[in-house]
Scaffold this active site. Structure first.
Site, PDB file in Angstrom:
ATOM      1  N   ASN A 133       0.813  -1.241   0.000  1.00  0.00           N
ATOM      2  CA  ASN A 133       0.000   0.000   0.000  1.00  0.00           C
ATOM      3  C   ASN A 133       0.837   1.278   0.000  1.00  0.00           C
ATOM      4  OD1 ASN A 133       0.684  -0.507   2.668  1.00  0.00           O
ATOM      5  ND2 ASN A 133      -1.204   0.333   3.484  1.00  0.00           N
ATOM      6  N   LYS A 156      11.403  -9.056   1.485  1.00  0.00           N
ATOM      7  CA  LYS A 156      10.417  -9.782   0.680  1.00  0.00           C
ATOM      8  C   LYS A 156       9.214  -8.833   0.599  1.00  0.00           C
ATOM      9  CE  LYS A 156       6.661 -12.521   0.103  1.00  0.00           C
ATOM     10  NZ  LYS A 156       6.211 -11.816  -1.116  1.00  0.00           N
ATOM     11  N   ALA A 158       5.554  -7.325  -1.196  1.00  0.00           N
ATOM     12  CA  ALA A 158       4.318  -7.894  -1.737  1.00  0.00           C
ATOM     13  C   ALA A 158       4.522  -8.153  -3.238  1.00  0.00           C
ATOM     14  CB  ALA A 158       3.161  -6.930  -1.513  1.00  0.00           C
ATOM     15  N   SER A 209      -1.098  -7.995   6.996  1.00  0.00           N
ATOM     16  CA  SER A 209      -2.376  -8.349   7.614  1.00  0.00           C
ATOM     17  C   SER A 209      -2.161  -9.146   8.903  1.00  0.00           C
ATOM     18  CB  SER A 209      -3.183  -9.180   6.617  1.00  0.00           C
ATOM     19  OG  SER A 209      -2.444 -10.340   6.302  1.00  0.00           O
ATOM     20  N   GLU A 230       3.633  -4.811  12.339  1.00  0.00           N
ATOM     21  CA  GLU A 230       2.774  -3.641  12.067  1.00  0.00           C
ATOM     22  C   GLU A 230       1.604  -4.173  11.247  1.00  0.00           C
ATOM     23  OE1 GLU A 230       3.188  -0.788  13.297  1.00  0.00           O
ATOM     24  OE2 GLU A 230       5.309  -0.558  13.751  1.00  0.00           O
ATOM     25  N   CYS A 264      -3.362   1.554   6.648  1.00  0.00           N
ATOM     26  CA  CYS A 264      -3.630   0.867   7.923  1.00  0.00           C
ATOM     27  C   CYS A 264      -4.188   1.842   8.949  1.00  0.00           C
ATOM     28  CB  CYS A 264      -2.360   0.218   8.443  1.00  0.00           C
ATOM     29  SG  CYS A 264      -1.005   1.373   8.631  1.00  0.00           S
ATOM     30  N   GLU A 358     -11.387  -4.801   9.551  1.00  0.00           N
ATOM     31  CA  GLU A 358     -10.695  -3.726   8.839  1.00  0.00           C
ATOM     32  C   GLU A 358     -11.260  -3.653   7.416  1.00  0.00           C
ATOM     33  OE1 GLU A 358      -6.510  -4.420   7.677  1.00  0.00           O
ATOM     34  OE2 GLU A 358      -6.191  -2.293   8.093  1.00  0.00           O
TER      35      GLU A 358
HETATM   36  P1  NAP Z   1      -0.656  -9.210   3.431  1.00  0.00           P
HETATM   37  O1  NAP Z   1      -1.482  -9.963   2.486  1.00  0.00           O
HETATM   38  O2  NAP Z   1      -0.564  -9.704   4.833  1.00  0.00           O
HETATM   39  O3  NAP Z   1       0.806  -9.152   2.790  1.00  0.00           O
HETATM   40  C1  NAP Z   1       1.845  -8.418   3.387  1.00  0.00           C
HETATM   41  C2  NAP Z   1       3.160  -9.057   3.025  1.00  0.00           C
HETATM   42  O4  NAP Z   1       3.269 -10.300   3.703  1.00  0.00           O
HETATM   43  C3  NAP Z   1       3.326  -9.380   1.538  1.00  0.00           C
HETATM   44  O5  NAP Z   1       4.673  -9.231   1.211  1.00  0.00           O
HETATM   45  C4  NAP Z   1       2.913 -10.832   1.459  1.00  0.00           C
HETATM   46  O6  NAP Z   1       3.460 -11.484   0.345  1.00  0.00           O
HETATM   47  C5  NAP Z   1       3.506 -11.341   2.750  1.00  0.00           C
HETATM   48  N1  NAP Z   1       2.923 -12.529   3.342  1.00  0.00           N
HETATM   49  C6  NAP Z   1       1.623 -12.759   3.612  1.00  0.00           C
HETATM   50  N2  NAP Z   1       1.483 -13.956   4.240  1.00  0.00           N
HETATM   51  C7  NAP Z   1       2.721 -14.477   4.357  1.00  0.00           C
HETATM   52  C8  NAP Z   1       3.231 -15.689   4.899  1.00  0.00           C
HETATM   53  N3  NAP Z   1       2.440 -16.612   5.459  1.00  0.00           N
HETATM   54  N4  NAP Z   1       4.568 -15.902   4.848  1.00  0.00           N
HETATM   55  C9  NAP Z   1       5.382 -14.991   4.289  1.00  0.00           C
HETATM   56  N5  NAP Z   1       4.961 -13.836   3.748  1.00  0.00           N
HETATM   57  C10 NAP Z   1       3.649 -13.576   3.793  1.00  0.00           C
HETATM   58  O7  NAP Z   1      -1.089  -7.702   3.521  1.00  0.00           O
HETATM   59  P2  NAP Z   1      -1.310  -6.689   2.318  1.00  0.00           P
HETATM   60  O8  NAP Z   1      -2.622  -6.998   1.708  1.00  0.00           O
HETATM   61  O9  NAP Z   1      -0.106  -6.667   1.445  1.00  0.00           O
HETATM   62  O10 NAP Z   1      -1.351  -5.310   3.110  1.00  0.00           O
HETATM   63  C11 NAP Z   1      -2.479  -4.824   3.716  1.00  0.00           C
HETATM   64  C12 NAP Z   1      -2.425  -5.054   5.214  1.00  0.00           C
HETATM   65  O11 NAP Z   1      -1.269  -4.459   5.753  1.00  0.00           O
HETATM   66  C13 NAP Z   1      -3.583  -4.379   5.907  1.00  0.00           C
HETATM   67  O12 NAP Z   1      -4.091  -5.210   6.913  1.00  0.00           O
HETATM   68  C14 NAP Z   1      -2.950  -3.140   6.507  1.00  0.00           C
HETATM   69  O13 NAP Z   1      -3.640  -2.578   7.589  1.00  0.00           O
HETATM   70  C15 NAP Z   1      -1.607  -3.648   6.869  1.00  0.00           C
HETATM   71  N6  NAP Z   1      -0.670  -2.538   7.035  1.00  0.00           N
HETATM   72  C16 NAP Z   1      -0.266  -2.215   8.285  1.00  0.00           C
HETATM   73  C17 NAP Z   1       0.574  -1.136   8.485  1.00  0.00           C
HETATM   74  C18 NAP Z   1       1.045  -0.745   9.853  1.00  0.00           C
HETATM   75  O14 NAP Z   1       2.014  -0.007   9.927  1.00  0.00           O
HETATM   76  N7  NAP Z   1       0.436  -1.193  10.923  1.00  0.00           N
HETATM   77  C19 NAP Z   1       1.010  -0.393   7.392  1.00  0.00           C
HETATM   78  C20 NAP Z   1       0.577  -0.753   6.127  1.00  0.00           C
HETATM   79  C21 NAP Z   1      -0.273  -1.839   5.969  1.00  0.00           C
HETATM   80  P3  NAP Z   1       2.598 -11.788  -0.995  1.00  0.00           P
HETATM   81  O15 NAP Z   1       2.270 -10.480  -1.621  1.00  0.00           O
HETATM   82  O16 NAP Z   1       3.537 -12.584  -1.823  1.00  0.00           O
HETATM   83  O17 NAP Z   1       1.388 -12.542  -0.555  1.00  0.00           O
END
Ligand code: NAP
Length: 454
Positions: A133, A156, A158, A209, A230, A264, A358
């Site tokens: 994002n 690594k 997204a 997530s 985060e 987020c 969310e």
């Molecule tokens: P996501 O689906 O959890 O993916 C985030 C990252 O984690 C990607 O690089 C993804 O790779 C990787 N990933 C997911 N599951 C994994 C696993 N089991 N093993 C290794 N890597 C894994 O989240 P998103 O859709 O990209 O981002 C949106 C989320 O991020 C929202 O919930 C948002 O609130 C949160 N966020 C939080 C903050 C904060 O600072 N608190 C800031 C920004 C975003 P792939 O793309 O290859 O699946």
């Protein structure tokens, strides 16, 4: 298992590029390079490391148009917001260039010893798993303090922003960082799970997530490695009867709709007290109607598509499920491919998906509250804990509520935002640990006690 991944422009669905996933051998050699670079890098002076931050900021600045366009093409962010993202990365470099020396210098502590102090030593190779994002900002806010503290970093990213991921490695190299200091892995989830268990990796930082957080943190904890998480948020934006709508309406709308709702820390639940509810709804709606959708490469565009079509579909399902429970659509709720129109919902109850979960897109559920205490109670009814916003003229009363906010941030008359000078992070299902500021640079260091007697 797939050996390639393909990126697409979410605005027009066109293919952008194909990338080959790294082989096992290539992944291992990247890890080895990171480790061997660390052995020299940790011995470099803070001065040398902070000087590189000046060059890092320069490379970003010189190529701002190129990187902004890459962000927009890969994840659909309106171009003016992509540019603002790169500018924020430059500010971050500047902040740590000026302050890292102070944050990392030994802290003398008087004891009975001849000399005793705390030193902040680097840990080694730190793995970052990052979201799409804010594809530059999220990575820079991890990498800048982590590398400046003397660690090396592996990313690594997204999958849908692999072009950004590779560009970021190049930026560090162009700025003059030693080869191996910051590297990108084009890889899958299983490889990450294995890497976390490798003894060369000392800690992991995930922004993503809740589901990814549970998976990464449990792998890390099995091998007793530190993680910083985060995760998602469900921030409340409380609007009290005495809120200054003339002054702050734009801020409130921006709090939800910037980055097409994919932040987020966005305002995901508007909790508005009875006396101002009707006026707020009318003005809010009229402002949101001005957020029109267009090609994200156009300067004037305020709302782009969602970053992927499946994300727009997830949003639709959350809204449909809430409508079944009685939510009323005041504006929007139209989906076309990856586009989701700015949406306002009322008649919200606390069992609805748009209240409990969310929502990662341009949807604003508006909830009526009796008074400040009722609003805070509703705001706190969330498994997440990233931040709360409160709009009021009565700062003294607002100040008394600080202790009652369980989140990582409480912003009064401002949207919750990240700032290099302030710590950033959450509580509850929003994760743990802090990024940015003095706190962030201390997440991946060995806080070492040194005690010397003569
Ligand atoms: P996501 O689906 O959890 O993916 C985030 C990252 O984690 C990607 O690089 C993804 O790779 C990787 N990933 C997911 N599951 C994994 C696993 N089991 N093993 C290794 N890597 C894994 O989240 P998103 O859709 O990209 O981002 C949106 C989320 O991020 C929202 O919930 C948002 O609130 C949160 N966020 C939080 C903050 C904060 O600072 N608190 C800031 C920004 C975003 P792939 O793309 O290859 O699946």
């Amino acid at each position: 298992m797939k050996n390639t991944l393909t990126t697409y422009n979410p605005y027009n669905g066109e293919k952008l590029d194909d990338y080959e996933l790294f082989s096992k051998q290539k992944t291992q050699s990247v890890l080895n390079a990171s480790h061997s670079t660390f052995l020299d890098w940790k011995l470099t002076s803070i001065k040398k490391r902070t000087n590189l931050l000046i060059k890092l900021g320069d490379v970003l600045n010189e190529n701002i148009e190129k990187y902004s366009k890459l962000i927009t093409l890969e994840m659909g962010k309106p171009i003016s917001q992509s540019r603002a993202e790169i500018e924020k990365c430059i500010l971050l470099c500047d902040f740590y260039e000026k302050n890292a020396d102070r944050f990392l210098s030994d802290q003398i502590i008087e004891t009975e010893a001849h000399e005793s102090f705390v030193s902040y030593d680097p840990l080694g190779v730190i793995l970052a798993v990052m979201p799409w994002n804010y594809p530059f900002w999220q990575v820079f806010r991890f990498a800048v303090p982590t590398l400046t503290a003397g660690n090396t970093g592996l990313l690594k990213h997204a999958s849908n922003v692999t072009g950004c991921a590779l560009a970021i490695q190049e930026i560090f190299e162009q700025a003059g960082y030693p080869i191996g200091c910051f590297q990108t892995l084009v890889t899958d989830h299983d490889t990450i799970e294995n890497l976390i268990q490798d003894s060369k990796i000392k800690a992991v930082s995930l922004t993503g997530s809740e589901k990814a957080g549970v998976s990464i943190a449990s792998t890390a904890s099995k091998v007793l490695k530190k993680s910083v998480l985060e995760l998602g948020g469900n921030n409340a934006c409380i609007v009290l009867d005495d809120a200054d709508l003339d002054k702050y309406l734009d801020t409130m709308v921006n709090a939800r709709f910037q980055n097409s709702g994919q932040s987020c820390i966005a305002a995901k639940r508007f909790i508005v007290t009875e006396g101002i509810y009707d006026e707020f709804l009318e003005k809010f709606k009229s402002k949101v109607e001005s957020y029109t959708f267009d090609d994200p490469l156009k300067e004037s565009t305020k709302i782009g598509t969602q970053a992927r079509e499946d994300l727009a579909e997830d949003l639709k399902q959350q809204i449909e499920a809430s409508i079944k429970k009685g939510a009323k659509v005041i504006l929007g709720n139209k989906k076309e491919k990856a586009y989701f129109s700015p949406t306002i919902l009322t008649d919200i109850t606390e069992d609805m998906e748009v209240f409990k979960e969310e929502t990662f897109g341009p949807v604003a559920p508006i909830i009526k509250a009796k008074d400040l205490d009722d609003a805070i109670e509703k705001a706190s009814n969330s498994k997440f804990g990233l931040g709360t916003m409160l709009f009021t003229k009565d700062i003294e009363t607002a100040r008394k509520k600080i202790i009652h906010i369980e989140d990582g941030a409480f912003f009064i008359n401002e949207l919750v935002k990240s700032d290099p000078r302030l710590p950033f992070g959450g509580t509850k299902a929003s994760g743990y640990g802090r990024e940015l500021s003095n706190e962030g640079i201390h997440e991946f260091v060995n806080i070492k006690t040194v005690y010397i007697n003569k």
